[in-house]
Design an enzyme around this catalytic site. Structure first.
Site, PDB file in Angstrom:
ATOM      1  N   PHE A 112      -7.640  -8.609  34.689  1.00 60.19           N
ATOM      2  CA  PHE A 112      -6.478  -7.961  35.256  1.00 60.19           C
ATOM      3  C   PHE A 112      -6.985  -6.841  36.155  1.00 60.19           C
ATOM      4  O   PHE A 112      -8.000  -6.214  35.859  1.00 60.19           O
ATOM      5  CB  PHE A 112      -5.498  -7.430  34.202  1.00 60.19           C
ATOM      6  CG  PHE A 112      -4.253  -6.904  34.870  1.00 60.19           C
ATOM      7  CD1 PHE A 112      -3.355  -7.780  35.444  1.00 60.19           C
ATOM      8  CD2 PHE A 112      -4.038  -5.550  35.021  1.00 60.19           C
ATOM      9  CE1 PHE A 112      -2.248  -7.316  36.154  1.00 60.19           C
ATOM     10  CE2 PHE A 112      -2.930  -5.076  35.721  1.00 60.19           C
ATOM     11  CZ  PHE A 112      -2.035  -5.958  36.283  1.00 60.19           C
ATOM     12  N   THR A 113      -6.255  -6.602  37.245  1.00 57.48           N
ATOM     13  CA  THR A 113      -6.754  -5.713  38.304  1.00 57.48           C
ATOM     14  C   THR A 113      -7.193  -4.337  37.795  1.00 57.48           C
ATOM     15  O   THR A 113      -8.338  -3.936  37.981  1.00 57.48           O
ATOM     16  CB  THR A 113      -5.680  -5.549  39.387  1.00 57.48           C
ATOM     17  OG1 THR A 113      -4.451  -5.173  38.759  1.00 57.48           O
ATOM     18  CG2 THR A 113      -5.463  -6.843  40.147  1.00 57.48           C
ATOM     19  N   ASP A 157      -5.226  -6.399  25.140  1.00 58.66           N
ATOM     20  CA  ASP A 157      -4.259  -5.835  26.064  1.00 58.66           C
ATOM     21  C   ASP A 157      -2.934  -6.392  25.567  1.00 58.66           C
ATOM     22  O   ASP A 157      -2.588  -7.543  25.847  1.00 58.66           O
ATOM     23  CB  ASP A 157      -4.544  -6.235  27.506  1.00 58.66           C
ATOM     24  CG  ASP A 157      -3.536  -5.610  28.465  1.00 58.66           C
ATOM     25  OD1 ASP A 157      -2.408  -5.295  28.019  1.00 58.66           O
ATOM     26  OD2 ASP A 157      -3.860  -5.439  29.656  1.00 58.66           O
ATOM     27  N   LYS A 161       6.439  -2.640  30.047  1.00 61.94           N
ATOM     28  CA  LYS A 161       6.830  -4.059  29.982  1.00 61.94           C
ATOM     29  C   LYS A 161       7.618  -4.322  28.692  1.00 61.94           C
ATOM     30  O   LYS A 161       8.749  -3.880  28.570  1.00 61.94           O
ATOM     31  CB  LYS A 161       5.586  -4.948  30.084  1.00 61.94           C
ATOM     32  CG  LYS A 161       5.004  -5.027  31.504  1.00 61.94           C
ATOM     33  CD  LYS A 161       4.127  -3.879  31.859  1.00 61.94           C
ATOM     34  CE  LYS A 161       3.339  -4.078  33.133  1.00 61.94           C
ATOM     35  NZ  LYS A 161       2.553  -2.879  33.504  1.00 61.94           N
ATOM     36  N   ARG A 219      -0.431 -12.631  44.212  1.00 62.46           N
ATOM     37  CA  ARG A 219      -1.417 -12.657  43.129  1.00 62.46           C
ATOM     38  C   ARG A 219      -2.436 -13.719  43.489  1.00 62.46           C
ATOM     39  O   ARG A 219      -2.439 -14.820  42.977  1.00 62.46           O
ATOM     40  CB  ARG A 219      -0.766 -12.968  41.775  1.00 62.46           C
ATOM     41  CG  ARG A 219       0.295 -11.992  41.322  1.00 62.46           C
ATOM     42  CD  ARG A 219      -0.230 -10.750  40.632  1.00 62.46           C
ATOM     43  NE  ARG A 219      -0.820  -9.766  41.523  1.00 62.46           N
ATOM     44  CZ  ARG A 219      -1.277  -8.584  41.114  1.00 62.46           C
ATOM     45  NH1 ARG A 219      -1.229  -8.231  39.849  1.00 62.46           N
ATOM     46  NH2 ARG A 219      -1.813  -7.744  41.964  1.00 62.46           N
ATOM     47  N   PHE A 279      -4.824  -4.511  47.144  1.00 62.63           N
ATOM     48  CA  PHE A 279      -3.500  -5.122  47.330  1.00 62.63           C
ATOM     49  C   PHE A 279      -2.378  -4.093  47.404  1.00 62.63           C
ATOM     50  O   PHE A 279      -1.361  -4.332  48.029  1.00 62.63           O
ATOM     51  CB  PHE A 279      -3.220  -6.102  46.180  1.00 62.63           C
ATOM     52  CG  PHE A 279      -3.413  -5.475  44.829  1.00 62.63           C
ATOM     53  CD1 PHE A 279      -4.669  -5.452  44.242  1.00 62.63           C
ATOM     54  CD2 PHE A 279      -2.360  -4.871  44.167  1.00 62.63           C
ATOM     55  CE1 PHE A 279      -4.866  -4.850  43.014  1.00 62.63           C
ATOM     56  CE2 PHE A 279      -2.547  -4.268  42.939  1.00 62.63           C
ATOM     57  CZ  PHE A 279      -3.804  -4.245  42.372  1.00 62.63           C
TER      58      PHE A 279
END
Ligand code: P70
Length: 459
Positions: free
Chosen positions: A124-125, A215, A258, A383, A450
């Site tokens: 993940f980024t 995570d 989230k 993505r 990004f």
């Protein structure tokens, strides 16, 4: 429960949104450098950029804001949050942070030594950024099917234990401080890990003295898929399943924006008090005192209530994932190529398949996201190769197999009718797909490019 589901709430307050003209949107996307992150939200009609921090809170959460205790030290709201986290996730030690990446920063700093390797089930980024920032290297050990948008494997988030064992043999267990195990893997399209795989991974790591850090940002969505798809779990509550997921780990980072139903917040959770002591030593320098981290008292109160609420009954998560599946199934019926199975937090369009006339270094997913916005005012997120960034050693683009546009659904915010509008928009772009042009950089930031990159269409 019957087969028809509905939202377990009714709407008490609404927020008007504006439909713009196609001319306005042309101007807006040009001004934004063809990057949907750089659009103003006023120019967006249906905002599917992210499910992060965009959920609607309940009346009980809003009431909690008024009751938040803003004491600098020892806030009552912190203790409520601690109780909620312990009860729902089952970890003992709570280290509150301003959001997920704050927790990733602390975890990476306390565990990673320069030259270490950190395996994970797809990058993940922000997670990989913090691993590299601490001097580590990320190694992907996810199952191969995760990289194939069309593969129908029910658990495309699983760790490939053969890859993990090969990595251990190659670099040595003492150079692997922990395995970073993401639940409902975001970059794979919101794909779950099975309980059997969580357990087996934890056992293998334990044999080698390697910690497992989850995570757990979307662990609730993962729990729902386990209930739907894994033998023996159909009659268990998501609350029980979530607790069991966490039992196969030594700690977790969570972006509470989230699953946890709040607009800001996050935490690092640990079992080992000594690791927690080290994390808190950094916390007070980088985030805030150990009883608030990066959050105000009211943030912590709303978060504690969000954590309790998300697992109170299974109806919430059923409706949440149900809405995502509604959108995905409509797109499939329209013949649109999407990542399958449909994920937990959004529908991922396969830009490589849809815009097969564009090579990957012309950023097909970036171009597709811009086109959908211009067509309809619906905002999604690239993505693909832009998100994947460059290899820090060679300087070349990473070329991920998945070149996707994510249409991410905020929780409890949009209606089924909004989803129908999205389907219409994507269909229209799909019909005219051959006219979509590729993009090139006009500005490329060094890291996490990004977010702020700018582009122009290639003539
Ligand atoms: C998204 C957001 C955040 C996130 C995550 C997982 C699995 C950690 C975090 C960080 C926001 C985002 C972040 C980077 C690029 C694009 C979008 N994901 N782990 O939209 O948490 O944002 O609270 O610091 O998904 O997917 P936080």
């Amino acid at each position: 429960m019957g087969t028809v589901w509905a939202e377990p709430y009714k709407i008490k307050m609404v927020e008007p949104i504006r439909i713009t003209s196609v001319e306005e949107r042309h101007a807006a996307i040009r001004e934004a450098g063809y990057n949907t992150f750089l659009l103003r939200s006023d120019d967006v009609y249906i905002d599917l950029l992210t499910d992060s921090g965009t959920s609607a809170m309940s009346d009980r959460q809003w009431a909690g804001l008024m009751l938040g205790d803003e004491s600098y030290a020892g806030s009552r709201s912190y203790y409520h949050l601690e109780e909620a986290m312990r009860g729902v996730y089952g970890y003992e030690e709570l280290v509150p942070t301003h959001q997920g990446r704050g927790a990733e920063h602390l975890l990476s700093q306390i565990l990673i030594e320069p030259g270490d390797t950190v395996p994970g089930n797809m990058y993940f980024t922000t997670t990989r950024f913090h691993q590299e920032y601490a001097g580590g290297r990320f190694a992907d050990v996810i199952v191969d099917s995760a990289h194939d948008p069309a593969a129908l494997d029910p658990f495309k988030g699983n760790v490939d234990l053969t890859k993990l064992q090969a990595l251990i043999d190659e670099v040595g267990a003492d150079r692997i401080p922990y395995l970073s195990l993401e639940t409902n893997v975001n970059m794979a399209g919101g794909q779950p890990v099975s309980m059997a795989n969580l357990q087996a991974t934890y056992e293998l790591c334990r044999q080698h003295g390697i910690l497992v850090m989850l995570d757990a940002t979307r662990a609730l969505e993962n729990a729902w898929f386990i209930k739907q798809r894994e033998d023996g779990y159909a009659d268990r509550s998501v609350a029980e399943i979530l607790r069991e997921i966490c039992s196969y780990s030594d700690g977790a980072t969570v972006s509470s924006k989230k699953d946890n139903l709040v607009n800001i917040g996050g935490f690092l959770a640990l079992r080992d008090p000594e690791l927690a002591r080290q994390a808190r030593a950094l916390l007070v320098a980088f985030e805030g005192l150990h009883t608030y981290g990066g959050m105000s008292g009211r943030d912590m109160e709303a978060l504690a209530r969000g954590i309790e609420e998300m697992v109170e009954t299974d109806d919430h998560i059923r409706a949440r994932v149900g809405q995502v599946e509604y959108l995905g199934n409509k797109l499939l019926e329209a013949g649109i190529p999407i990542v399958q199975p449909i994920g937990g937090h959004g529908v991922f369009l396969d830009a490589r398949a849809m815009l097969s006339h564009l090579p990957q270094d012309q950023f097909p997913a970036q171009a597709l996201a811009a086109e959908i916005y211009v067509e309809s005012g619906v905002r999604g997120m690239e993505r693909g190769v832009v998100s994947a960034g460059r290899d820090p050693v060679t300087g070349d683009h990473h070329y991920p197999e998945l070149e996707l546009v994510r249409l991410t659904i905020p929780r409890r915010v949009y209606t089924q009718a909004h989803m129908d509008v999205v389907v219409e928009a994507v269909r229209q772009v799909h019909t005219n797909r051959d006219a979509v042009r590729g993009l090139r950089f006009t500005h490329e930031p060094e890291s996490l490019r990004f977010f702020q990159a700018r582009f122009e269409p290639i003539e």
